[in-house]
Enzyme design. Structure first.
Site: not given
Length: 624
Positions: A22, A25, A103, A156, A460, A532
């Site tokens: 979830g 807090d 978390p 909750n 370049s 590249s």
């Protein structure tokens, strides 16, 4: 969950693995702390330490802060959030439990996915004051993709809204509407106060309007059997055990199904079959084994099996393909790039993997499918992928063990994403490699040279094309067969559809590398002049050819010198803001770390550098 031992005396009980998830807090750690406290799983010294920690870090106004039982990291306690995944064991007379506290912050979504990957059930907490949030939706979608089919919607902090039944019903209705298409088998909604214990382990007098079970009652009785033992037999080989010449066993953990002595068995990749001769466990020989058992099995006849192979029941084979579609949960700050080569760990096999296309990204709020070219941190997308070798798998919805994989950075070995295979792509099994009667060795011998890719990289204006042209002229004069691929030239034809964003640059080098490989197969010496800028793509080209057939040449010219030369006027345009994503300005250049040839151009003439390169090619045996 891995890394959590079941205490002695509890091993015989049925075990339920669940996670709390979830938004931040919402009270996940407090809920687990309440379960541990009220189930008498806390020793007196832990309670004393908890009281001291509550006085220092607590957020409950002088009362014992049960969340601190789980938030073990110093950073978590100081911030009041959960960062890592914390696993805890507790037990009642009816069942044992391993719970993962994951978390809530968005940047730690990867940790939440880790916790969900092996859970049987999710307890999704919602703060009654806030209702359904973005992270609520994201975690629900991840749970669905990771195969969880049972959700407890724990509303909750119901005490902080005066135990209002209307608020509870509104939240439940809103969540069920969102989750209606996520495929959950059950959603049990329970109003709780983790801090006070309401409806956690005891029924609350404050919620007389609620007639359902307490959270613990539900967890003790919910049937989350996924019937892994009833699924087809799957056994990823983790290790080939050869202690001596007379014993050859295959060790690993049964992913699904059951197996018995005498049962037929097939190596999914090769299709070779045999029968089980012995099943050996830590406790000695057994007559049978089932999902979750760690075993070593031996066979009645020798067949070709190695680490990473998948042993299956002949009656129910797996899919085998080098291309499939899958959902990807991206867990890295480094964006996913189609065309870039990663590693995938599928079961016990590790193979190169490339995203060949992103079909869409999923909006976590609406589940809308959005067009995208990349996936960023915490994005969820549906992609087509290609592996370096064919792999055996089941669709994830049929078997979570054999249908999942992780994606790994080839250079850092960091885990970047998690994937859930949806289905194999039919074209992956319809296309076969056509053998040719003449190979590159014969073609190269005819030309009296060793084929190779000479890859010149640098900023370049560094001088790559100038040096490459001089080298090719010298080689041609000596009778060698060459071809030059220049970055600007290929963008006029083969890569004319590509821009200069990072995904386009990745695809630009991928295509050029494939063309260079074909030319090596033709026996040619291929001089490639490309900026590249990314190491990963240069290394991907190196892996396309055999050892010694890729020579990286770093044309090392400082950017200030390149800007002074500015042969094409690009630096002036970049400074004026007329060119975006210009290497060295607003796009990075990752210099080679260990090039075969390092040409520092300051104080050197192009002719000198070209002669040095040719001498090195002679020393390497590419030219005579």
């Amino acid at each position: 969950m891995d890394g959590v031992d079941v205490p002695a005396g509890q091993a015989g009980k049925e075990l339920l693995r669940f996670l709390t998830c979830g938004s931040v807090d919402d009270g996940k750690s407090t809920l687990i702390g309440r379960l541990l406290h009220d189930s008498k799983q806390i020793f007196q010294d832990q309670l004393s330490a908890l009281a001291r920690d509550s006085a220092r870090y607590g957020t409950t106004g002088g009362h014992v802060d049960l969340a601190l039982l789980v938030d073990g990291l110093e950073a978590e306690r100081e911030q009041g959030i959960t960062i890592d995944v914390a696993y805890r064991f507790f037990s009642t007379s009816k069942r044992s439990f391993i719970v993962a506290d994951t978390p809530g912050h968005e940047q730690y979504t990867r940790n939440m996915a880790t916790g969900a990957s092996k859970a049987d059930l999710a307890v999704l907490l919602i703060d009654a004051r806030k209702g359904v949030l973005v992270q609520t939706r994201r975690h629900s979608l991840i749970c669905s993709l990771l195969g969880l089919r049972h959700v407890v919607l724990a509303v909750n902090k119901i005490d902080l809204v005066s135990y209002d039944s209307d608020i509870f019903e509104r939240i439940v209705s809103q969540y069920r509407a969102f989750a209606s298409e996520l495929g959950f088998s059950s959603i049990a909604a329970i109003p709780i106060s983790a801090r006070n214990g309401d409806n956690v382990m005891r029924r609350s007098d404050q919620t007389s309007w609620y007639r359902g079970p307490t959270l613990l009652d539900y967890l003790e009785t919910v049937d989350v059997t996924q019937e892994m033992t009833g699924k087809p037999f799957r056994f990823p080989v983790q290790w080939v055990n050869r202690p001596g010449p007379d014993f050859r066993g295959y060790a690993g953990t049964v992913a699904s199904g059951t197996i018995g002595v005498g049962d037929p068995i097939t190596a999914a990749g090769s299709g070779q079959t045999s029968r089980v001769k012995e099943l050996i466990t830590y406790d000695g020989p057994q007559s049978s084994a089932q999902a979750g058992d760690a075993i070593t099995l031996t066979l009645t006849s020798e067949i070709d099996i190695s680490r990473g192979d998948l042993l299956v029941s002949p009656a129910s084979d797996t899919e085998i393909s080098d291309q499939f579609a899958a959902h990807i949960i991206w867990m890295s700050d480094q964006a996913l790039m189609p065309g870039r080569s990663y590693l995938a760990r599928i079961g016990t096999r590790t193979t190169p993997i490339t995203v060949t296309g992103i079909k869409y990204r999923i909006d976590v709020n609406t589940r809308e499918h959005l067009a995208t070219h990349t996936l960023g941190l915490n994005d969820i997308g549906f992609c087509n992928l290609s592996t370096g070798t064919p792999v055996a798998f089941d669709p994830y919805e049929q078997n979570r063990k054999t249908g999942s994989f992780i994606m790994i950075d080839r250079l850092t070995n960091h885990t970047l994403g998690a994937g859930m295979i949806a289905f194999g792509l039919r074209r992956g099994t319809n296309i076969h490699w056509q053998a040719t009667l003449i190979g590159k060795a014969e073609r190269a011998a005819h030309k009296h040279q060793r084929p190779a890719i000479i890859w010149l990289t640098g900023l370049s204006g560094a001088g790559k094309s100038t040096i490459a042209n001089m080298v090719e002229r010298q080689l041609h004069a000596a009778g060698h067969h060459t071809m030059m691929l220049d970055g600007d030239n290929v963008r006029h034809g083969l890569n004319r559809d590509l821009g200069f964003t990072e995904p386009d640059r990745v695809e630009n080098i991928r295509r050029a590398g494939e063309v260079a490989k074909l030319m090596v197969d033709a026996g040619l010496i291929v001089l490639c002049s490309f900026i590249s800028p990314y190491r990963a793509e240069r290394e991907a080209v190196r892996r396309l050819v055999a050892d010694g057939e890729f020579v990286e040449v770093f044309v090392d010219t400082p950017i200030d010198e390149c800007a002074k030369r500015d042969p094409k006027g690009l630096y002036a345009k970049a400074k004026a803001g007329e060119i975006k994503n210009f290497t060295g300005f607003d796009a990075p250049y990752e210099a080679p770390e260990n090039p075969e040839i390092h040409l520092q151009t300051i104080g050197q003439q192009p002719e000198q550098l070209a002669q040095r390169l040719v001498r090195t090619l002679t020393e390497l045996g590419i030219v005579g």
